[in-house]
Design an enzyme around this catalytic site. Sequence first.
Site, PDB file in Angstrom:
ATOM      1  N   ARG A  85       8.901  -9.314  26.132  1.00 21.34           N
ATOM      2  CA  ARG A  85       9.728 -10.338  26.768  1.00 21.34           C
ATOM      3  C   ARG A  85      10.491  -9.832  27.996  1.00 21.34           C
ATOM      4  O   ARG A  85      11.560 -10.327  28.314  1.00 21.34           O
ATOM      5  CB  ARG A  85      10.727 -10.933  25.761  1.00 21.34           C
ATOM      6  CG  ARG A  85      10.079 -11.685  24.607  1.00 21.34           C
ATOM      7  CD  ARG A  85       9.345 -12.932  25.112  1.00 21.34           C
ATOM      8  NE  ARG A  85       8.899 -13.756  23.994  1.00 21.34           N
ATOM      9  CZ  ARG A  85       7.662 -13.752  23.488  1.00 21.34           C
ATOM     10  NH1 ARG A  85       6.748 -12.944  24.013  1.00 21.34           N
ATOM     11  NH2 ARG A  85       7.324 -14.549  22.494  1.00 21.34           N
ATOM     12  N   SER A 108      11.668 -20.549  22.314  1.00 19.76           N
ATOM     13  CA  SER A 108      12.403 -19.618  21.458  1.00 19.76           C
ATOM     14  C   SER A 108      13.717 -19.217  22.116  1.00 19.76           C
ATOM     15  O   SER A 108      13.743 -18.851  23.298  1.00 19.76           O
ATOM     16  CB  SER A 108      11.564 -18.368  21.193  1.00 19.76           C
ATOM     17  OG  SER A 108      10.392 -18.695  20.478  1.00 19.76           O
ATOM     18  N   GLU A 133      16.495 -14.739  24.428  1.00 18.71           N
ATOM     19  CA  GLU A 133      15.220 -14.838  25.137  1.00 18.71           C
ATOM     20  C   GLU A 133      15.348 -15.849  26.273  1.00 18.71           C
ATOM     21  O   GLU A 133      14.770 -15.673  27.341  1.00 18.71           O
ATOM     22  CB  GLU A 133      14.099 -15.245  24.183  1.00 18.71           C
ATOM     23  CG  GLU A 133      12.733 -15.313  24.843  1.00 18.71           C
ATOM     24  CD  GLU A 133      11.602 -15.456  23.851  1.00 18.71           C
ATOM     25  OE1 GLU A 133      10.649 -16.186  24.162  1.00 18.71           O
ATOM     26  OE2 GLU A 133      11.655 -14.840  22.764  1.00 18.71           O
TER      27      GLU A 133
END
Length: 319
Positions: A170, A219, A301
Amino acid sequence: MKSSVDMPTPRGRLTPHRPLDDLTWLRVGGPADWFFQPADLDDLCDFLRDLPPDVPVFPMGVGSNLIVRDGGIRAVVIRLGRGFNGIAVEGNRVTAGAAALDAHVAKKAAEAGVDLTFLRTIPGSIGGAVRMNAGCYGSYVADHLVEAKAVTRAGDLVTLTPDDLRLAYRQSHLPEGWVLVEATFEGAAGDPAALEAKMADQIARRDASQPTKDRSAGSTFRNPAGFSSTGQADDTHELKAWKVIDDAGMRGATLAGAQMSPKHSNFLVNTGGATAADLEGLGEEVRKRVFQHSGIELEWEIMRIGEPAVPETDAQGTE
Protein backbone atom coordinates in the site's frame (compact mmCIF):
# COMPACT_ATOMS: atom_id res chain seq x y z
CA MET A 1 -1.80 29.93 -0.89
CA LYS A 2 -2.59 33.46 -1.91
CA SER A 3 -4.64 33.94 -5.07
CA SER A 4 -2.17 36.67 -6.07
CA VAL A 5 0.42 34.02 -6.99
CA ASP A 6 1.52 34.51 -10.59
CA MET A 7 0.04 31.37 -12.15
CA PRO A 8 0.90 30.01 -15.60
CA THR A 9 -1.67 30.31 -18.38
CA PRO A 10 -2.24 26.74 -19.62
CA ARG A 11 -4.32 25.51 -22.53
CA GLY A 12 -6.23 23.28 -20.13
CA ARG A 13 -8.66 24.38 -17.47
CA LEU A 14 -7.36 26.20 -14.38
CA THR A 15 -10.04 27.00 -11.79
CA PRO A 16 -9.55 28.94 -8.54
CA HIS A 17 -11.23 27.92 -5.27
CA ARG A 18 -12.76 24.74 -6.74
CA PRO A 19 -14.80 22.70 -4.18
CA LEU A 20 -13.70 19.06 -4.17
CA ASP A 21 -16.59 17.35 -2.36
CA ASP A 22 -18.30 16.31 -5.59
CA LEU A 23 -15.07 14.69 -6.83
CA THR A 24 -14.52 12.29 -3.92
CA TRP A 25 -16.39 9.05 -3.36
CA LEU A 26 -17.15 10.09 0.23
CA ARG A 27 -18.60 13.41 -1.02
CA VAL A 28 -16.75 15.58 1.49
CA GLY A 29 -14.04 18.24 1.33
CA GLY A 30 -13.37 21.93 1.03
CA PRO A 31 -11.98 23.78 -2.00
CA ALA A 32 -8.60 23.57 -3.66
CA ASP A 33 -6.87 26.93 -4.04
CA TRP A 34 -6.41 25.99 -7.69
CA PHE A 35 -7.72 23.05 -9.71
CA PHE A 36 -5.96 22.17 -12.97
CA GLN A 37 -7.14 19.85 -15.73
CA PRO A 38 -4.40 19.71 -18.37
CA ALA A 39 -5.30 19.57 -22.05
CA ASP A 40 -2.57 17.02 -22.80
CA LEU A 41 0.88 15.88 -21.73
CA ASP A 42 2.70 18.91 -23.12
CA ASP A 43 0.29 21.21 -21.33
CA LEU A 44 0.98 19.41 -18.02
CA CYS A 45 4.76 19.58 -18.52
CA ASP A 46 4.67 23.27 -19.39
CA PHE A 47 2.39 24.09 -16.46
CA LEU A 48 4.56 22.36 -13.88
CA ARG A 49 7.70 23.90 -15.36
CA ASP A 50 6.24 27.41 -15.17
CA LEU A 51 4.50 27.04 -11.81
CA PRO A 52 6.41 28.86 -9.04
CA PRO A 53 8.49 26.18 -7.27
CA ASP A 54 7.12 27.04 -3.83
CA VAL A 55 3.52 26.28 -4.87
CA PRO A 56 2.52 22.78 -3.64
CA VAL A 57 1.03 20.28 -6.10
CA PHE A 58 -1.35 17.42 -5.32
CA PRO A 59 -2.25 14.93 -8.07
CA MET A 60 -5.81 13.65 -7.61
CA GLY A 61 -7.32 10.61 -9.27
CA VAL A 62 -11.03 9.84 -9.11
CA GLY A 63 -11.16 10.43 -5.35
CA SER A 64 -11.91 6.80 -4.48
CA ASN A 65 -9.43 6.47 -1.60
CA LEU A 66 -9.40 10.01 -0.27
CA ILE A 67 -10.68 12.26 2.48
CA VAL A 68 -10.30 15.95 1.64
CA ARG A 69 -10.60 17.85 4.91
CA ASP A 70 -13.33 20.46 5.27
CA GLY A 71 -10.98 23.46 5.06
CA GLY A 72 -9.74 22.43 1.62
CA ILE A 73 -6.25 22.19 0.16
CA ARG A 74 -3.65 24.96 -0.06
CA ALA A 75 -2.21 23.65 -3.30
CA VAL A 76 -2.79 23.18 -7.00
CA VAL A 77 -4.82 19.99 -7.36
CA ILE A 78 -4.15 18.33 -10.71
CA ARG A 79 -6.70 15.93 -12.13
CA LEU A 80 -6.04 14.12 -15.39
CA GLY A 81 -8.90 13.43 -17.76
CA ARG A 82 -9.34 12.75 -21.45
CA GLY A 83 -5.98 12.42 -23.13
CA PHE A 84 -4.67 10.44 -20.17
CA ASN A 85 -7.06 7.48 -20.18
CA GLY A 86 -5.98 5.46 -23.23
CA ILE A 87 -5.44 1.69 -23.01
CA ALA A 88 -3.25 -0.20 -25.50
CA VAL A 89 -2.38 -3.90 -25.60
CA GLU A 90 0.72 -5.29 -27.30
CA GLY A 91 1.45 -8.97 -26.75
CA ASN A 92 1.19 -9.62 -23.02
CA ARG A 93 1.86 -5.98 -22.12
CA VAL A 94 -0.83 -3.39 -21.40
CA THR A 95 -0.09 0.34 -21.35
CA ALA A 96 -2.67 2.57 -19.71
CA GLY A 97 -2.96 6.26 -19.04
CA ALA A 98 -3.02 7.28 -15.39
CA ALA A 99 -6.67 8.41 -15.68
CA ALA A 100 -7.84 5.03 -17.03
CA LEU A 101 -10.05 3.22 -14.53
CA ASP A 102 -8.56 0.05 -13.05
CA ALA A 103 -11.69 -1.92 -13.96
CA HIS A 104 -11.52 -0.78 -17.58
CA VAL A 105 -7.87 -1.82 -17.85
CA ALA A 106 -8.67 -5.27 -16.45
CA LYS A 107 -11.54 -5.74 -18.91
CA LYS A 108 -9.61 -4.50 -21.95
CA ALA A 109 -6.67 -6.74 -21.03
CA ALA A 110 -8.97 -9.76 -20.58
CA GLU A 111 -10.54 -9.19 -23.99
CA ALA A 112 -7.02 -9.41 -25.44
CA GLY A 113 -6.19 -12.54 -23.44
CA VAL A 114 -3.97 -10.87 -20.83
CA ASP A 115 -4.55 -11.60 -17.15
CA LEU A 116 -4.68 -8.40 -15.13
CA THR A 117 -7.89 -9.52 -13.46
CA PHE A 118 -6.71 -8.40 -10.01
CA LEU A 119 -7.41 -4.82 -11.11
CA ARG A 120 -11.10 -5.51 -11.78
CA THR A 121 -12.40 -4.91 -8.26
CA ILE A 122 -9.95 -2.17 -7.25
CA PRO A 123 -11.73 1.20 -7.16
CA GLY A 124 -10.02 4.16 -8.78
CA SER A 125 -7.65 4.85 -11.63
CA ILE A 126 -4.25 3.56 -12.71
CA GLY A 127 -2.28 6.51 -11.33
CA GLY A 128 -3.63 5.85 -7.85
CA ALA A 129 -3.15 2.10 -8.22
CA VAL A 130 0.55 2.58 -8.98
CA ARG A 131 0.96 5.22 -6.28
CA MET A 132 -0.55 2.89 -3.64
CA ASN A 133 0.74 -0.41 -5.09
CA ALA A 134 -2.88 -1.52 -5.13
CA GLY A 135 -3.70 -5.19 -4.93
CA CYS A 136 -6.20 -7.87 -4.01
CA TYR A 137 -6.56 -11.64 -4.12
CA GLY A 138 -2.82 -11.99 -3.57
CA SER A 139 -1.73 -9.91 -6.59
CA TYR A 140 -0.31 -6.40 -6.53
CA VAL A 141 0.73 -3.73 -9.01
CA ALA A 142 4.34 -4.54 -8.06
CA ASP A 143 3.88 -8.07 -9.47
CA HIS A 144 2.93 -6.77 -12.93
CA LEU A 145 4.39 -3.27 -13.37
CA VAL A 146 7.05 -2.97 -16.08
CA GLU A 147 7.48 0.81 -15.94
CA ALA A 148 5.63 4.03 -15.25
CA LYS A 149 5.97 7.51 -16.67
CA ALA A 150 5.66 10.66 -14.58
CA VAL A 151 6.09 14.39 -14.94
CA THR A 152 8.41 15.85 -12.32
CA ARG A 153 7.71 19.01 -10.37
CA ALA A 154 10.11 20.76 -12.78
CA GLY A 155 8.05 19.66 -15.79
CA ASP A 156 10.28 16.87 -17.11
CA LEU A 157 8.87 13.56 -18.34
CA VAL A 158 10.70 10.62 -16.75
CA THR A 159 10.41 6.83 -16.89
CA LEU A 160 10.39 4.95 -13.59
CA THR A 161 11.01 1.28 -12.87
CA PRO A 162 9.39 -0.63 -9.99
CA ASP A 163 12.75 -0.36 -8.21
CA ASP A 164 12.67 3.43 -8.62
CA LEU A 165 9.21 3.51 -7.02
CA ARG A 166 10.22 1.13 -4.18
CA LEU A 167 6.78 -0.42 -4.14
CA ALA A 168 5.67 -1.97 -0.85
CA TYR A 169 2.36 -2.89 0.78
CA ARG A 170 0.00 0.00 0.00
CA GLN A 171 2.81 2.46 -0.67
CA SER A 172 5.44 3.78 -3.08
CA HIS A 173 8.12 6.44 -2.97
CA LEU A 174 7.00 8.86 -5.67
CA PRO A 175 8.64 12.25 -5.07
CA GLU A 176 6.41 15.07 -3.82
CA GLY A 177 4.55 16.87 -6.60
CA TRP A 178 5.36 14.37 -9.35
CA VAL A 179 2.37 13.37 -11.49
CA LEU A 180 2.06 9.83 -12.83
CA VAL A 181 0.79 9.87 -16.41
CA GLU A 182 1.13 6.29 -17.71
CA ALA A 183 1.96 2.75 -16.67
CA THR A 184 2.84 -0.46 -18.51
CA PHE A 185 1.91 -3.83 -17.03
CA GLU A 186 2.68 -7.42 -17.97
CA GLY A 187 0.23 -10.25 -17.42
CA ALA A 188 0.06 -13.96 -18.11
CA ALA A 189 -1.74 -15.18 -21.20
CA GLY A 190 -5.25 -16.46 -20.63
CA ASP A 191 -8.44 -17.39 -22.42
CA PRO A 192 -10.66 -14.28 -22.67
CA ALA A 193 -13.81 -16.18 -21.69
CA ALA A 194 -12.09 -17.74 -18.67
CA LEU A 195 -10.70 -14.36 -17.60
CA GLU A 196 -14.15 -12.81 -17.92
CA ALA A 197 -15.62 -15.57 -15.76
CA LYS A 198 -12.87 -15.05 -13.18
CA MET A 199 -13.68 -11.35 -12.98
CA ALA A 200 -17.41 -12.04 -12.69
CA ASP A 201 -16.69 -14.30 -9.73
CA GLN A 202 -14.55 -11.60 -8.11
CA ILE A 203 -17.33 -9.04 -8.55
CA ALA A 204 -19.91 -11.38 -7.00
CA ARG A 205 -17.67 -12.08 -4.00
CA ARG A 206 -16.94 -8.38 -3.54
CA ASP A 207 -20.60 -7.38 -3.72
CA ALA A 208 -21.53 -10.07 -1.21
CA SER A 209 -19.04 -8.86 1.41
CA GLN A 210 -18.58 -5.11 0.82
CA PRO A 211 -20.98 -2.12 0.94
CA THR A 212 -20.52 -1.33 -2.75
CA LYS A 213 -23.74 0.69 -2.98
CA ASP A 214 -22.79 3.02 -0.09
CA ARG A 215 -20.59 6.12 -0.13
CA SER A 216 -17.27 4.72 0.99
CA ALA A 217 -13.61 5.00 0.03
CA GLY A 218 -12.73 1.33 -0.04
CA SER A 219 -10.67 -0.17 2.76
CA THR A 220 -10.14 2.37 5.54
CA PHE A 221 -7.11 0.83 7.26
CA ARG A 222 -4.22 -1.31 6.09
CA ASN A 223 -4.22 -4.89 7.24
CA PRO A 224 -1.87 -5.24 10.23
CA ALA A 225 -0.72 -8.53 8.64
CA GLY A 226 0.93 -6.50 5.86
CA PHE A 227 -0.88 -8.07 2.93
CA SER A 228 -4.33 -8.01 1.35
CA SER A 229 -6.87 -10.84 1.31
CA THR A 230 -5.88 -13.70 -0.96
CA GLY A 231 -9.43 -14.91 -1.45
CA GLN A 232 -8.24 -18.49 -0.93
CA ALA A 233 -9.82 -21.02 1.42
CA ASP A 234 -6.73 -21.03 3.66
CA ASP A 235 -6.69 -17.22 4.02
CA THR A 236 -6.07 -16.20 7.62
CA HIS A 237 -8.11 -13.40 9.19
CA GLU A 238 -6.44 -12.92 12.57
CA LEU A 239 -4.51 -9.80 11.54
CA LYS A 240 -7.03 -8.40 9.09
CA ALA A 241 -8.20 -4.85 9.80
CA TRP A 242 -11.89 -5.87 9.80
CA LYS A 243 -11.21 -8.62 12.34
CA VAL A 244 -9.40 -6.41 14.88
CA ILE A 245 -12.10 -3.73 14.42
CA ASP A 246 -14.78 -6.37 15.09
CA ASP A 247 -12.90 -7.64 18.14
CA ALA A 248 -12.80 -4.08 19.52
CA GLY A 249 -16.59 -3.82 19.14
CA MET A 250 -16.52 -1.11 16.49
CA ARG A 251 -18.50 -2.73 13.66
CA GLY A 252 -21.38 -0.35 12.89
CA ALA A 253 -19.97 2.43 15.11
CA THR A 254 -21.20 5.93 14.22
CA LEU A 255 -20.26 9.58 14.59
CA ALA A 256 -22.85 11.99 13.16
CA GLY A 257 -23.29 10.82 9.55
CA ALA A 258 -20.15 8.67 9.55
CA GLN A 259 -20.34 4.92 10.14
CA MET A 260 -18.11 1.84 10.10
CA SER A 261 -20.18 -0.31 7.78
CA PRO A 262 -22.20 -3.10 9.44
CA LYS A 263 -21.57 -5.15 6.28
CA HIS A 264 -17.75 -4.78 6.34
CA SER A 265 -16.25 -3.11 9.39
CA ASN A 266 -13.15 -1.83 7.56
CA PHE A 267 -15.31 0.36 5.31
CA LEU A 268 -15.94 3.92 6.48
CA VAL A 269 -19.27 5.14 5.09
CA ASN A 270 -20.94 8.53 4.69
CA THR A 271 -24.55 7.66 5.48
CA GLY A 272 -25.58 11.23 4.61
CA GLY A 273 -24.48 14.62 5.85
CA ALA A 274 -21.13 13.55 7.29
CA THR A 275 -18.29 16.05 7.20
CA ALA A 276 -14.68 15.12 6.60
CA ALA A 277 -14.11 15.81 10.32
CA ASP A 278 -16.85 13.30 11.22
CA LEU A 279 -15.32 10.61 9.02
CA GLU A 280 -11.76 11.17 10.16
CA GLY A 281 -12.88 11.50 13.77
CA LEU A 282 -14.67 8.15 13.66
CA GLY A 283 -11.62 6.57 12.06
CA GLU A 284 -9.39 7.90 14.83
CA GLU A 285 -11.81 6.59 17.47
CA VAL A 286 -11.63 3.15 15.83
CA ARG A 287 -7.82 3.30 15.91
CA LYS A 288 -7.93 4.21 19.61
CA ARG A 289 -10.36 1.44 20.53
CA VAL A 290 -8.42 -1.19 18.57
CA PHE A 291 -5.17 -0.16 20.26
CA GLN A 292 -6.82 -0.29 23.68
CA HIS A 293 -8.24 -3.74 22.96
CA SER A 294 -5.35 -5.49 21.21
CA GLY A 295 -2.31 -3.21 21.26
CA ILE A 296 -2.45 -3.06 17.45
CA GLU A 297 -1.96 0.36 15.89
CA LEU A 298 -4.02 0.52 12.70
CA GLU A 299 -2.55 2.57 9.85
CA TRP A 300 -4.83 4.57 7.57
CA GLU A 301 -5.12 3.28 4.01
CA ILE A 302 -7.38 6.16 2.98
CA MET A 303 -5.29 9.23 2.20
CA ARG A 304 -6.30 12.29 4.23
CA ILE A 305 -5.22 15.67 2.90
CA GLY A 306 -5.90 19.35 3.40
CA GLU A 307 -6.79 21.43 6.42
CA PRO A 308 -9.67 21.27 8.89
CA ALA A 309 -12.42 23.84 8.63
CA VAL A 310 -11.75 27.14 10.39
CA PRO A 311 -14.14 27.56 13.36
CA GLU A 312 -16.66 30.36 12.78
CA THR A 313 -15.36 32.40 15.72
CA ASP A 314 -11.85 32.31 14.22
CA ALA A 315 -13.14 33.14 10.75
CA GLN A 316 -15.20 36.11 11.99
CA GLY A 317 -12.75 37.30 14.59
CA THR A 318 -13.45 37.80 18.28
CA GLU A 319 -14.65 40.86 20.09
